[in-house]
Design a protein around this motif. Structure first.
Motif, PDB file in Angstrom:
ATOM      1  N   ARG A   3      28.349 -19.020   1.861  1.00  0.00           N
ATOM      2  CA  ARG A   3      28.358 -20.245   2.676  1.00  0.00           C
ATOM      3  C   ARG A   3      26.973 -20.434   3.257  1.00  0.00           C
ATOM      4  O   ARG A   3      26.432 -19.534   3.903  1.00  0.00           O
ATOM      5  CB  ARG A   3      29.373 -20.128   3.804  1.00  0.00           C
ATOM      6  N   LEU A   4      26.405 -21.597   3.009  1.00  0.00           N
ATOM      7  CA  LEU A   4      25.101 -21.949   3.555  1.00  0.00           C
ATOM      8  C   LEU A   4      25.224 -23.244   4.329  1.00  0.00           C
ATOM      9  O   LEU A   4      26.047 -24.102   4.008  1.00  0.00           O
ATOM     10  CB  LEU A   4      24.077 -22.118   2.423  1.00  0.00           C
ATOM     11  N   THR A   5      24.393 -23.385   5.343  1.00  0.00           N
ATOM     12  CA  THR A   5      24.356 -24.598   6.149  1.00  0.00           C
ATOM     13  C   THR A   5      23.062 -25.327   5.849  1.00  0.00           C
ATOM     14  O   THR A   5      21.991 -24.721   5.834  1.00  0.00           O
ATOM     15  CB  THR A   5      24.428 -24.259   7.651  1.00  0.00           C
ATOM     16  N   LEU A   6      23.171 -26.630   5.609  1.00  0.00           N
ATOM     17  CA  LEU A   6      22.005 -27.473   5.378  1.00  0.00           C
ATOM     18  C   LEU A   6      21.898 -28.463   6.529  1.00  0.00           C
ATOM     19  O   LEU A   6      22.791 -29.277   6.737  1.00  0.00           O
ATOM     20  CB  LEU A   6      22.123 -28.231   4.062  1.00  0.00           C
ATOM     21  N   LEU A  54      17.713 -24.795   5.505  1.00  0.00           N
ATOM     22  CA  LEU A  54      18.868 -24.105   4.947  1.00  0.00           C
ATOM     23  C   LEU A  54      19.058 -22.823   5.751  1.00  0.00           C
ATOM     24  O   LEU A  54      18.088 -22.123   6.034  1.00  0.00           O
ATOM     25  CB  LEU A  54      18.585 -23.781   3.476  1.00  0.00           C
ATOM     26  N   ALA A  55      20.294 -22.527   6.123  1.00  0.00           N
ATOM     27  CA  ALA A  55      20.579 -21.316   6.899  1.00  0.00           C
ATOM     28  C   ALA A  55      21.703 -20.534   6.237  1.00  0.00           C
ATOM     29  O   ALA A  55      22.682 -21.120   5.762  1.00  0.00           O
ATOM     30  CB  ALA A  55      20.961 -21.675   8.327  1.00  0.00           C
ATOM     31  N   ASP A  56      21.552 -19.212   6.232  1.00  0.00           N
ATOM     32  CA  ASP A  56      22.613 -18.361   5.696  1.00  0.00           C
ATOM     33  C   ASP A  56      23.580 -17.997   6.819  1.00  0.00           C
ATOM     34  O   ASP A  56      23.408 -18.405   7.971  1.00  0.00           O
ATOM     35  CB  ASP A  56      22.039 -17.135   4.980  1.00  0.00           C
ATOM     36  N   ALA A  57      24.606 -17.212   6.497  1.00  0.00           N
ATOM     37  CA  ALA A  57      25.643 -16.858   7.465  1.00  0.00           C
ATOM     38  C   ALA A  57      25.091 -16.049   8.638  1.00  0.00           C
ATOM     39  O   ALA A  57      25.639 -16.087   9.736  1.00  0.00           O
ATOM     40  CB  ALA A  57      26.760 -16.092   6.790  1.00  0.00           C
TER      41      ALA A  57
END
Length: 117
Positions: A3-6, A54-57
């Motif tokens: 799961r990545l956050t953009l 972009l951010a990882d968990a």
């Protein structure tokens, strides 16, 4: 699956480039959570001049992930890079790929409805 956050905003062509490269270079299935920064003043302050981010968990962030070299290094550091795809991209096929589920008509990019990619 990862799961990545953009962190993004409507009409961000650099965000579209990041998504396209991510779809091409990720060697694992990605669930991408898009966060619209324009709806939150704190997010605008933090990310307004940095998007796409972009951010990882774990909260580790990548600025300028639309640059294939930066994205590839970030993915590789986490064991998520598709090495064959990266070799192919560096071998002369490095033009920006079309995002999965996208269609270009009349010079405009259209995304397929959810679930029809």
């Amino acid at each position: 699956m990862i799961r990545l956050t953009l962190y993004t905003t409507l009409g961000c062509h650099l965000c579209e480039a990041l998504e396209a490269w991510l779809g091409r270079l990720a060697g694992v299935e990605v669930q991408l959570i898009r966060v619209e920064i324009s709806e939150d003043e704190a997010l605008m302050t933090r990310y307004g001049t940095r998007i796409p981010v972009l951010a990882d968990a774990a909260g580790e962030e990548l600025d300028r992930g639309f640059e294939p070299e930066r994205l590839a290094a970030w993915l590789a550091a986490r064991g998520w890079l598709d090495e064959a795809a990266w070799r192919a991209a560096r071998g002369g096929e490095a033009q920006r790929p079309e995002p999965r589920g996208a269609e270009v008509r009349g010079g405009r990019r259209y995304l397929s409805p959810a679930g029809k990619a």
